[in-house]
Scaffold this motif. Structure first.
Motif, PDB file in Angstrom:
ATOM      1  N   PRO A  58       0.818  -1.223   0.000  1.00 21.40           N
ATOM      2  CA  PRO A  58       0.000   0.000   0.000  1.00 21.40           C
ATOM      3  C   PRO A  58       0.850   1.271   0.000  1.00 21.40           C
ATOM      4  O   PRO A  58       0.529   2.243  -0.688  1.00 21.40           O
ATOM      5  N   LYS A  59       1.958   1.267   0.735  1.00 20.87           N
ATOM      6  CA  LYS A  59       2.813   2.464   0.776  1.00 20.87           C
ATOM      7  C   LYS A  59       3.425   2.721  -0.611  1.00 20.87           C
ATOM      8  O   LYS A  59       3.457   3.855  -1.105  1.00 20.87           O
ATOM      9  N   ALA A  60       3.888   1.649  -1.241  1.00 25.30           N
ATOM     10  CA  ALA A  60       4.476   1.802  -2.583  1.00 25.30           C
ATOM     11  C   ALA A  60       3.419   2.308  -3.566  1.00 25.30           C
ATOM     12  O   ALA A  60       3.712   3.146  -4.432  1.00 25.30           O
ATOM     13  N   ILE A  61       2.202   1.823  -3.414  1.00 22.24           N
ATOM     14  CA  ILE A  61       1.128   2.226  -4.340  1.00 22.24           C
ATOM     15  C   ILE A  61       0.825   3.718  -4.197  1.00 22.24           C
ATOM     16  O   ILE A  61       0.732   4.438  -5.192  1.00 22.24           O
ATOM     17  N   ILE A  62       0.707   4.194  -2.950  1.00 24.93           N
ATOM     18  CA  ILE A  62       0.354   5.625  -2.806  1.00 24.93           C
ATOM     19  C   ILE A  62       1.512   6.530  -3.235  1.00 24.93           C
ATOM     20  O   ILE A  62       1.300   7.668  -3.636  1.00 24.93           O
ATOM     21  N   GLU A  63       2.726   6.005  -3.149  1.00 27.38           N
ATOM     22  CA  GLU A  63       3.862   6.829  -3.593  1.00 27.38           C
ATOM     23  C   GLU A  63       3.975   6.845  -5.113  1.00 27.38           C
ATOM     24  O   GLU A  63       4.349   7.836  -5.721  1.00 27.38           O
ATOM     25  N   LYS A  64       3.608   5.733  -5.713  1.00 20.14           N
ATOM     26  CA  LYS A  64       3.815   5.624  -7.166  1.00 20.14           C
ATOM     27  C   LYS A  64       2.705   6.288  -7.980  1.00 20.14           C
ATOM     28  O   LYS A  64       2.970   6.888  -9.025  1.00 20.14           O
ATOM     29  N   TYR A  65       1.459   6.159  -7.521  1.00 18.82           N
ATOM     30  CA  TYR A  65       0.333   6.555  -8.388  1.00 18.82           C
ATOM     31  C   TYR A  65      -0.320   7.863  -7.942  1.00 18.82           C
ATOM     32  O   TYR A  65      -0.539   8.084  -6.754  1.00 18.82           O
ATOM     33  N   ASP A  66      -0.657   8.679  -8.931  1.00 21.69           N
ATOM     34  CA  ASP A  66      -1.436   9.898  -8.693  1.00 21.69           C
ATOM     35  C   ASP A  66      -2.912   9.523  -8.889  1.00 21.69           C
ATOM     36  O   ASP A  66      -3.348   9.278 -10.023  1.00 21.69           O
ATOM     37  N   PHE A  67      -3.656   9.475  -7.793  1.00 29.23           N
ATOM     38  CA  PHE A  67      -5.032   9.019  -7.894  1.00 29.23           C
ATOM     39  C   PHE A  67      -6.022  10.111  -8.302  1.00 29.23           C
ATOM     40  O   PHE A  67      -7.224   9.907  -8.253  1.00 29.23           O
ATOM     41  N   SER A  68      -5.508  11.258  -8.727  1.00 32.93           N
ATOM     42  CA  SER A  68      -6.426  12.201  -9.376  1.00 32.93           C
ATOM     43  C   SER A  68      -6.475  11.899 -10.881  1.00 32.93           C
ATOM     44  O   SER A  68      -7.313  12.433 -11.599  1.00 32.93           O
ATOM     45  N   ASP A  69      -5.582  11.033 -11.331  1.00 31.30           N
ATOM     46  CA  ASP A  69      -5.564  10.632 -12.746  1.00 31.30           C
ATOM     47  C   ASP A  69      -6.575   9.483 -12.934  1.00 31.30           C
ATOM     48  O   ASP A  69      -6.442   8.429 -12.308  1.00 31.30           O
ATOM     49  N   PRO A  70      -7.590   9.694 -13.797  1.00 31.72           N
ATOM     50  CA  PRO A  70      -8.629   8.656 -13.966  1.00 31.72           C
ATOM     51  C   PRO A  70      -8.049   7.290 -14.319  1.00 31.72           C
ATOM     52  O   PRO A  70      -8.576   6.269 -13.869  1.00 31.72           O
ATOM     53  N   ALA A  71      -6.959   7.249 -15.071  1.00 34.69           N
ATOM     54  CA  ALA A  71      -6.386   5.946 -15.456  1.00 34.69           C
ATOM     55  C   ALA A  71      -5.896   5.202 -14.214  1.00 34.69           C
ATOM     56  O   ALA A  71      -6.066   3.985 -14.101  1.00 34.69           O
ATOM     57  N   ASN A  72      -5.320   5.918 -13.264  1.00 41.02           N
ATOM     58  CA  ASN A  72      -4.820   5.267 -12.046  1.00 41.02           C
ATOM     59  C   ASN A  72      -5.955   4.874 -11.101  1.00 41.02           C
ATOM     60  O   ASN A  72      -5.834   3.918 -10.334  1.00 41.02           O
ATOM     61  N   GLN A  73      -7.047   5.631 -11.144  1.00 37.89           N
ATOM     62  CA  GLN A  73      -8.185   5.284 -10.275  1.00 37.89           C
ATOM     63  C   GLN A  73      -8.708   3.891 -10.594  1.00 37.89           C
ATOM     64  O   GLN A  73      -9.222   3.192  -9.726  1.00 37.89           O
ATOM     65  N   GLN A  74      -8.566   3.467 -11.832  1.00 33.47           N
ATOM     66  CA  GLN A  74      -9.127   2.169 -12.241  1.00 33.47           C
ATOM     67  C   GLN A  74      -8.484   1.007 -11.489  1.00 33.47           C
ATOM     68  O   GLN A  74      -9.093  -0.038 -11.300  1.00 33.47           O
ATOM     69  N   LEU A  75      -7.252   1.213 -11.063  1.00 31.92           N
ATOM     70  CA  LEU A  75      -6.529   0.171 -10.321  1.00 31.92           C
ATOM     71  C   LEU A  75      -7.334  -0.303  -9.093  1.00 31.92           C
ATOM     72  O   LEU A  75      -7.350  -1.491  -8.766  1.00 31.92           O
ATOM     73  N   ALA A  76      -8.014   0.632  -8.452  1.00 29.77           N
ATOM     74  CA  ALA A  76      -8.737   0.297  -7.214  1.00 29.77           C
ATOM     75  C   ALA A  76      -9.880  -0.680  -7.463  1.00 29.77           C
ATOM     76  O   ALA A  76     -10.328  -1.368  -6.544  1.00 29.77           O
ATOM     77  N   PHE A  77     -10.344  -0.764  -8.697  1.00 35.03           N
ATOM     78  CA  PHE A  77     -11.459  -1.660  -9.015  1.00 35.03           C
ATOM     79  C   PHE A  77     -10.982  -3.106  -9.198  1.00 35.03           C
ATOM     80  O   PHE A  77     -11.763  -3.989  -9.487  1.00 35.03           O
ATOM     81  N   GLU A  78      -9.680  -3.324  -9.039  1.00 34.12           N
ATOM     82  CA  GLU A  78      -9.136  -4.687  -9.117  1.00 34.12           C
ATOM     83  C   GLU A  78      -8.976  -5.310  -7.728  1.00 34.12           C
ATOM     84  O   GLU A  78      -8.568  -6.457  -7.598  1.00 34.12           O
ATOM     85  N   CYS A  79      -9.252  -4.534  -6.691  1.00 34.77           N
ATOM     86  CA  CYS A  79      -9.201  -5.040  -5.309  1.00 34.77           C
ATOM     87  C   CYS A  79     -10.562  -5.631  -4.962  1.00 34.77           C
ATOM     88  O   CYS A  79     -11.590  -5.037  -5.255  1.00 34.77           O
ATOM     89  N   SER A  80     -10.548  -6.785  -4.320  1.00 29.45           N
ATOM     90  CA  SER A  80     -11.808  -7.463  -3.956  1.00 29.45           C
ATOM     91  C   SER A  80     -12.472  -6.880  -2.719  1.00 29.45           C
ATOM     92  O   SER A  80     -13.549  -7.332  -2.342  1.00 29.45           O
ATOM     93  N   LEU A  81     -11.819  -5.940  -2.059  1.00 29.26           N
ATOM     94  CA  LEU A  81     -12.343  -5.352  -0.813  1.00 29.26           C
ATOM     95  C   LEU A  81     -12.628  -6.448   0.220  1.00 29.26           C
ATOM     96  O   LEU A  81     -13.577  -6.359   0.989  1.00 29.26           O
TER      97      LEU A  81
END
Ligand code: SF4
Ligand code: SF4
Length: 383
Positions: free
Chosen positions: A45-68
């Motif tokens: 999770p730390k690497a993910i928040i450092e690597k991705y800008d979640f204001s970018d719609p393309a990066n937001q899509q990544l979150a839809f791959e988590c099963s919650l």
């Protein structure tokens, strides 16, 4: 790539707070990655928040791959809940209208039908303070077991009411929080204003939603009630079953205990798999991941199948039962309770679509005809 503080300024407050918490606490230990193919692919999770800008719609899509599914939160030594991060990013995508909901047409249509005037039904007898809320999938796949569950509960709760409706968890998990809030609040307020104080659930997803948003409604599973009282007359069997605990109930040890108690009281041998109770696995259906990354959904199911080691599974979620059964013989506890022989010899299977919809309509009619309901309604009126 913009620097971290630039991007944080673009995030909504809930996402900023979640990222702050993970950024300041996550030690990058990797414990959460061990059981999760999604995190193995993207990083801690730390690497993910450092690597991705979640204001970018393309990066937001990544979150839809988590099963919650919450497994990461269950194993994190820092007591973080990375699933919360991915739900917050899903909500961010919806706030900025970047959600790609074309992929989720089927599940959203399923949810909408569940709350429609055609499929929903509230039947509250005089003096009703407790309702059975079986959810959508159990009545559709197993109408007779649902009917018998109600009849059995009614013996100890004579003024028991019935509510066929959708808890709207698909929208909740897709980040459509505004829609979810409006729909769920309307149902909750209707129940409360009509004297309902307790909801008995049979679906782990509905249970989790009522627990989190029920706002004063007491919530229990039907399995807790059953384990404390008399079991159905038919509830006897022999053989061995390995338990798959549904992930929405991973923190509900009382429910997990009650299911094991019921099975043992029936005479069945209960065995455990490596991932159980608080550390149970997603069956593959969680977070609607199958619509976005079907291979991730199938991966969960594959792991479960390996852990079963040839044993038959029993679960108490109709969604899990349907999904797991495609690879590993899996029975639903409600069927085992009322039709033990057929359920255990494999001759009883949950119905598939479109029969599930027909089953729900027939069951609704059956309840409307037989229940002396002083208060009834179909459909909802969200403001
Ligand atoms: S919630 Fe489940 S799928 Fe999502 S990151 Fe955690 S373990 Fe992986
Ligand atoms: S288990 Fe917790 S501390 Fe370790 S990497 Fe995952 S989120 Fe960070």
């Amino acid at each position: 790539m913009s620097n971290n503080s630039d991007r944080m300024d673009k995030y909504s407050t809930p996402l900023r707070q979640t990222i702050d918490r993970i950024g300041s606490t996550c030690t990058d230990c990797g414990a959460c990655q061990a059981g999760c193919a999604f995190l193995q692919h993207y990083g801690t999770p730390k690497a993910i928040i450092e690597k991705y800008d979640f204001s970018d719609p393309a990066n937001q899509q990544l979150a839809f791959e988590c099963s919650l599914c919450g497994l990461c939160g269950a194993v994190c030594p820092e007591k973080l809940d990375p699933g919360e991060l991915f739900l917050a990013i899903r909500r961010e995508a919806v706030i900025h209208e970047n959600g790609n909901f074309a992929s989720y047409r089927t599940i959203l249509a399923y949810e909408k039908r569940g709350s429609s005037a055609l499929f929903s039904y509230y039947g509250l007898p005089d003096g009703c303070d407790t309702v059975f809320f079986p959810g959508c999938t159990l009545p559709g796949t197993r109408p007779e077991s649902t009917w018998r569950l109600f009849a059995h509960l009614q013996r100890s709760i004579p003024a028991l009411g019935i509510v066929f409706d959708c808890c709207t968890k698909p929208s909740h998990d897709l980040g459509r929080q505004g829609h979810f809030d409006r729909m769920f609040a309307e149902m909750r307020d209707y129940l409360r204003s009509n004297g309902v104080r307790r909801v008995l659930t049979a679906c782990p997803n509905c249970h989790k939603i009522f627990k989190q948003y029920g706002n004063g409604l007491a919530v229990e599973t039907v399995y807790e009630i059953l384990s404390r009282g008399e079991l159905p007359a038919a509830a006897r069997g022999d053989g061995e079953l390995a338990i798959h605990d549904p992930c929405p109930l991973r923190r509900e040890s009382a429910v997990q205990d009650s299911v094991r108690t019921i099975l043992r009281r029936m005479g069945l041998t209960v065995t455990e798999m490596k991932h159980r109770r608080g550390r149970t696995l997603c069956c593959g259906e969680g977070g609607s991941v199958g619509f976005m990354r079907p291979e991730l959904a199938r991966n969960w199911r594959r792991i479960r199948s390996r852990e079963a080691q040839g044993r038959k599974l029993v679960t108490y979620c109709a969604g899990c039962a349907g999904f797991l059964n495609r690879k590993t013989p899996t029975v639903h506890l409600a069927d085992v309770l009322f039709f033990p022989e057929k359920a255990l010899n494999g001759s009883m299977r949950g119905a598939g679509s479109p029969l599930t919809y027909i089953n729900r309509l027939i069951l609704k009619r059956r309840f409307k005809k037989s229940l002396a309901a002083a208060t009834q309604r179909a459909g909802r009126n969200p403001s």
